[in-house]
Design a protein around this motif. Structure first.
Motif, PDB file in Angstrom:
ATOM      1  N   PHE A 142      12.798  -0.605   3.396  1.00 18.32           N
ATOM      2  CA  PHE A 142      11.660  -1.511   3.227  1.00 18.32           C
ATOM      3  C   PHE A 142      10.848  -1.092   2.001  1.00 18.32           C
ATOM      4  CE2 PHE A 142      10.634   1.776   6.350  1.00 18.32           C
ATOM      5  CZ  PHE A 142       9.496   2.361   5.799  1.00 18.32           C
ATOM      6  N   SER A 143      10.123  -2.043   1.445  1.00 15.35           N
ATOM      7  CA  SER A 143       9.273  -1.805   0.267  1.00 15.35           C
ATOM      8  C   SER A 143       7.867  -2.316   0.539  1.00 15.35           C
ATOM      9  CB  SER A 143       9.870  -2.504  -0.963  1.00 15.35           C
ATOM     10  OG  SER A 143      11.160  -2.023  -1.255  1.00 15.35           O
ATOM     11  N   SER A 144       7.388  -2.078   1.744  1.00 15.25           N
ATOM     12  CA  SER A 144       6.102  -2.641   2.151  1.00 15.25           C
ATOM     13  C   SER A 144       4.937  -2.090   1.343  1.00 15.25           C
ATOM     14  CB  SER A 144       5.875  -2.382   3.644  1.00 15.25           C
ATOM     15  OG  SER A 144       6.081  -1.015   3.951  1.00 15.25           O
ATOM     16  N   LEU A 183       0.784  -4.632  -4.800  1.00 16.83           N
ATOM     17  CA  LEU A 183       0.749  -5.860  -5.596  1.00 16.83           C
ATOM     18  C   LEU A 183      -0.298  -6.825  -5.054  1.00 16.83           C
ATOM     19  CD1 LEU A 183       3.829  -7.787  -6.939  1.00 16.83           C
ATOM     20  CD2 LEU A 183       1.958  -9.022  -5.872  1.00 16.83           C
ATOM     21  N   SER A 184      -0.341  -6.985  -3.742  1.00 15.22           N
ATOM     22  CA  SER A 184      -1.314  -7.883  -3.129  1.00 15.22           C
ATOM     23  C   SER A 184      -2.744  -7.439  -3.428  1.00 15.22           C
ATOM     24  CB  SER A 184      -1.089  -7.941  -1.617  1.00 15.22           C
ATOM     25  OG  SER A 184      -2.040  -8.759  -0.984  1.00 15.22           O
ATOM     26  N   ASN A 185      -2.995  -6.149  -3.369  1.00 16.31           N
ATOM     27  CA  ASN A 185      -4.331  -5.628  -3.656  1.00 16.31           C
ATOM     28  C   ASN A 185      -4.799  -6.017  -5.048  1.00 16.31           C
ATOM     29  OD1 ASN A 185      -5.733  -4.114  -1.592  1.00 16.31           O
ATOM     30  ND2 ASN A 185      -3.984  -2.719  -1.560  1.00 16.31           N
ATOM     31  N   ILE A 235       3.575 -10.492   1.664  1.00 16.48           N
ATOM     32  CA  ILE A 235       4.811 -11.133   2.120  1.00 16.48           C
ATOM     33  C   ILE A 235       5.252 -12.216   1.141  1.00 16.48           C
ATOM     34  CG2 ILE A 235       5.797 -12.616   3.924  1.00 16.48           C
ATOM     35  CD1 ILE A 235       3.983 -11.064   5.909  1.00 16.48           C
ATOM     36  N   ALA A 236       4.292 -13.015   0.659  1.00 23.46           N
ATOM     37  CA  ALA A 236       4.628 -14.086  -0.288  1.00 23.46           C
ATOM     38  C   ALA A 236       5.194 -13.509  -1.578  1.00 23.46           C
ATOM     39  CB  ALA A 236       3.393 -14.925  -0.583  1.00 23.46           C
ATOM     40  N   ALA A 237       4.596 -12.442  -2.090  1.00 29.18           N
ATOM     41  CA  ALA A 237       5.070 -11.829  -3.332  1.00 29.18           C
ATOM     42  C   ALA A 237       6.467 -11.251  -3.157  1.00 29.18           C
ATOM     43  CB  ALA A 237       4.097 -10.742  -3.779  1.00 29.18           C
ATOM     44  N   VAL A 251      -1.159  -4.396 -14.136  1.00 29.89           N
ATOM     45  CA  VAL A 251      -0.666  -3.580 -13.023  1.00 29.89           C
ATOM     46  C   VAL A 251       0.064  -4.451 -12.010  1.00 29.89           C
ATOM     47  CG1 VAL A 251      -1.333  -2.055 -11.134  1.00 29.89           C
ATOM     48  CG2 VAL A 251      -2.454  -1.843 -13.348  1.00 29.89           C
ATOM     49  N   LEU A 252      -0.454  -5.650 -11.756  1.00 24.08           N
ATOM     50  CA  LEU A 252       0.218  -6.590 -10.850  1.00 24.08           C
ATOM     51  C   LEU A 252       1.621  -6.920 -11.359  1.00 24.08           C
ATOM     52  CD1 LEU A 252      -1.297  -9.720  -9.175  1.00 24.08           C
ATOM     53  CD2 LEU A 252       0.813  -9.938 -10.467  1.00 24.08           C
TER      54      LEU A 252
END
Length: 591
Positions: A165-167, A173-175, A195-197, A356-357
Motif C-alpha cells: 500500500f502507498s497510503s 499529496l492530499s494535505n 483516494i481520488a489522487a 510538492v504536490l
C-alpha cells in the motif's frame, strides 16, 4: 571455465522458444550446468541478453509482454521520481535536529550518497546475473536462496502483497492539495482526496504503459527544475545578492558547533538519510523491458544518483544559507517552506505547495510501476492463487492485476486505520520486513558468487567491488538492528504510545508465520497426500507472458514426470540430428 571453453566448437544449448517450449540450437555455451541438486539453465530474451538462472525460478519471458519502452531517459526519471518525493523538502530539518550541527548534517548527506553508490553496485551485479528478469529483489532472493524451493517466494509474497500500500504518500499529496485550497480539511475530506489522487494515478498506469512512462519523464523533469531553482537561489544568497538575507554564511562559521553525542539521535539520522536516497534502485525492477540493460542501467542509474545527490547537497546549502540554524531547528514546517518564505516572501509558499504536490504524484506513479513488476514476478513464481490474473497484461499491455491489488490495499489503509498510533504502526510495520529481506539479499549475493564460481558458471558482465558489497550488507544489518535501541525518553517514547519495538516484533512474527505456512504447504501436505510439488511452465497469452504453475504430482507418477519434462517444467521438443548437451558438475562426487 576451461572445461566450458573446450566444449565451444561442438556444444548445443536448450533455450526457450517464443511458444514457451524448449528448442535446441547451436551455441557456444552449455544449456544446463548442474551443481549437486541445483540446475542452472541458460535462457535468452528479446532485450538482447542471455544468462543462467536456477531452474526453480520463474521462467524467462523471451519477449517482454510489457514492451521495451524503458529507454535511458526513462531510467533516469524513474529513479528521480522515486527518490525525490517530499523528503528533500522536509528531511534536511530532521537531519539537522538529530545531528545538532550544520557540518555533521552535510557529512551525513555524503555518507548517504556513498551507501547508495554501494547499493547501486550490488544491484548492478545482481542484474548482470539475471538481465532478462524483471522484479529485482523478488528475483534476486529467489535465486540467492533456491533451496528450500519456493520458501523465499512465499515469504516475500506475503510481505509484498499484504503490505502493498502507498497510503502515506497519498495522504501527503492530499494535505498539500488542501494547503493550496487554503483551508484545513476534516479527516474524511483528507482521506477522500487521497483516494481520488491515488485512483487517478492507478488509472494512468493501467491505461497505457508508454504514456505513463512519458508522464513520469515530464514530472521528473519538473522536479529537477525545482531543485535546480532552489540550488541556484542558494548560491545567489551566499553571494550576498538577496537583500532580505543578512549574514548568509553565518551558519557555516564553526559548522560543527552543537554536534550531538546521542547515539540514538545519530542512528535515527542515518535511517532518515537512507530513506531520503531510497529510490535509486527503481528502474532495476524493469530489466526485461530495457534493451541491453547492463550498460544502459550502469550509465543512467549512476547519472540519476549523481544528479540527485548534487542537487540534494546544494539544496541543503541553500536552506542553511537562507535560514538561521535556530529557526530551522525549531520550525515545525517543511524546510523548503521556511526557505521560500525567508528568501522570497510568504506569497512564494503557494507555488511551493503546488510543486510538492506534483512531486508527490510523480512519486506515486514511480512506486506503482516499480511494485507492479515485483508483484507480477512473485505471481510468476507460482505461489499466488489465480496466477494468470496477476501475470496477464491484457487488454492494455499493462499488469492490471498488481495495479488493482495496490489500489485495493491502499484504499483499505487510507480508510480503515484511524489517525495516530494505528496508522503510524502500520507504516512502520511495512518498513521493517523490507530491511530484513534487503539484508538477506546482500548475503544472497555472496552465496550466488560462491555457487557460480564452484560450478563453473560463466562470469557475469559486471562485478561489484568487495568494499561495495560489504558496505551494502553492513548498512542493511544496521537498519535491521538500529530500531531495537530504545528511544532516549524510554520504551514508550517512540513514534507510537505503546512499546516502541512492537512493529518489529510483529514484522518478525509475520516472517515466522510464513515459515510455518511454507512447512505445512510444501512439506506436511505432500507427505500426507503422497505427492510432490513440481513446476510447470504455462503460457498466459499470446504476447509473450508466461509463468510457473505449481502442480501436485502423485509420487507414483513422479519418475515419468521428471523423465518427460526439462528442468524448467517444459516438455522438451527434440529435433532429429540434434542432441542435448548438458554440462554436469556434481561437486559431491568430485569431492
Amino acid at each position: 571455465m576451461g572445461f566450458l571453453s573446450a566444449l565451444k566448437p561442438k556444444t548445443t544449448a536448450l533455450v526457450a522458444s517464443d511458444s514457451g517450449e524448449s528448442d535446441y540450437h547451436s551455441s557456444s555455451e552449455a544449456s544446463v550446468i548442474h551443481d549437486g541438486e541445483l540446475a542452472y539453465v541458460r535462457q535468452t530474451a528479446g532485450n538482447g541478453t542471455s544468462g543462467y538462472q536456477e531452474a526453480a525460478g520463474a521462467p524467462v519471458e523471451t519477449q517482454s509482454p510489457l514492451g521495451y519502452h524503458v529507454n535511458w531517459l526513462t531510467i533516469i526519471f524513474l529513479n528521480v521520481n522515486h527518490m525525490v518525493g517530499t523528503g528533500i523538502f522536509s528531511t534536511p530539518a530532521t537531519i539537522l535536529r538529530l545531528t545538532g550541527s550544520i557540518g555533521l548534517a552535510l557529512v551525513y548527506w555524503v555518507i548517504g550518497f556513498i551507501l547508495a553508490i554501494a547499493g547501486l553496485a550490488v544491484h548492478m551485479e545482481f542484474t548482470s546475473y539475471f538481465p532478462n528478469r524483471s522484479g529485482s529483489e523478488v528475483v534476486w532472493l529467489e535465486q540467492g536462496y533456491p533451496r528450500p524451493k519456493h520458501f523465499f517466494p512465499v515469504a516475500y509474497a506475503v510481505q509484498s502483497v499484504l503490505l502493498s500500500f502507498s497510503s502515506s504518500n497519498a495522504i501527503v499529496l492530499s494535505n498539500y492539495l488542501w494547503r493550496i485550497v487554503g483551508r484545513a480539511p476534516d479527516p474524511w475530506e483528507l482521506k477522500g482526496v487521497a483516494i481520488a489522487a491515488y485512483t487517478l494515478a492507478v488509472i494512468a498506469v493501467i491505461s497505457h504503459n508508454r504514456y505513463s512512462l512519458w508522464a513520469i519523464n515530464v514530472i521528473g523533469a519538473l522536479k529537477l527544475l525545482l531543485l535546480i531553482f532552489i540550488a541556484i537561489s542558494g548560491l545567489v544568497i551566499l553571494g550576498g545578492h538577496v537583500p532580505r538575507i543578512d549574514n548568509p554564511g553565518i551558519n557555516f562559521i564553526d559548522g560543527f558547533a552543537g554536534t550531538t553525542s546521542s547515539g540514538y539521535s545519530l542512528s535515527q539520522a542515518m535511517v532518515n538519510i537512507s530513506f531520503a536516497f531510497s529510490g535509486w534502485q527503481n528502474a532495476f525492477s524493469m530489466a526485461n523491458e530495457i534493451k541491453n540493460p547492463i550498460p544502459t542501467l550502469k550509465k543512467n542509474a549512476t547519472i540519476s544518483l549523481l544528479l540527485v545527490f548534487t542537487l540534494y547537497f546544494l539544496c541543503n546549502i541553500a536552506y542553511f544559507a537562507a535560514v538561521p540554524k535556530d529557526v530551522f531547528i525549531e520550525s515545525s514546517e517543511l524546510a523548503a517552506a521556511v526557505f521560500f518564505r525567508t528568501a522570497f516572501g510568504s506569497s512564494a509558499e503557494s507555488a511551493l505547495n503546488f510543486c510538492v504536490l506534483l512531486s508527490s504524484f510523480g512519486n506515486l506513479l514511480a512506486v506503482l510501476i516499480n511494485q507492479s513488476r515485483q508483484i507480477r514476478e512473485i505471481a510468476r513464481q507460482g505461489v499466488l492463487p489465480w496466477t494468470e490474473f496477476w501475470v496477464s497484461t491484457k487488454p492494455f499491455g499493462t499488469p492490471i492485476g498488481p495495479y488493482l491489488l495496490k489500489w485495493g490495499f491502499t484504499f483499505l489503509m487510507i480508510v480503515a486505520p484511524p489517525a495516530g498510533d494505528a496508522f503510524q504502526f502500520v507504516v512502520s510495520l511495512k518498513s521493517y520486513p523490507d530491511a530484513i529481506f534487503h539484508a538477506a539479499m546482500g548475503a544472497g549475493l555472496i552465496l550466488i558468487r560462491r555457487r557460480r564460481e564452484r560450478s563453473g558458471t560463466p562470469r557475469s558482465d559486471f562485478r561489484a567491488w568487495w568494499i561495495c558489497v560489504i558496505l551494502y550488507l553492513l548498512a542493511q544489518v544496521y537498519l535491521v538492528a538500529m530500531p531495537w535501541i530504545p528511544p532516549a525518553g524510554g520504551i514508550y517514547a517512540g513514534t507510537v504510545s505503546f512499546l516502541w519495538c512492537t512493529y518489529m516484533i510483529v514484522g518478525i512474527a509475520i516472517i515466522f508465520v510464513c515459515g510455518a505456512y511454507y512447512y505445512f504447504w510444501m512439506v506436511l501436505l505432500p507427505r500426507w497426500g503422497s505427492y510432490t510439488i513440481r513446476s510447470q511452465v504455462l503460457n498466459v497469452d499470446d504476447n509473450g507472458a508466461n509463468t510457473h504453475r505449481l502442480l501436485r504430482v502423485p509420487n507414483a507418477e513422479l519418475a515419468e514426470w521428471d523423465a518427460t519434462h526439462d528442468e524448467l517444467g517444459r516438455e522438451p521438443r527434440r529435433r532429429q540430428g540434434h542432441t542435448e548437451n548438458v554440462v554436469e558438475k556434481d561437486l559431491e562426487e568430485k569431492a
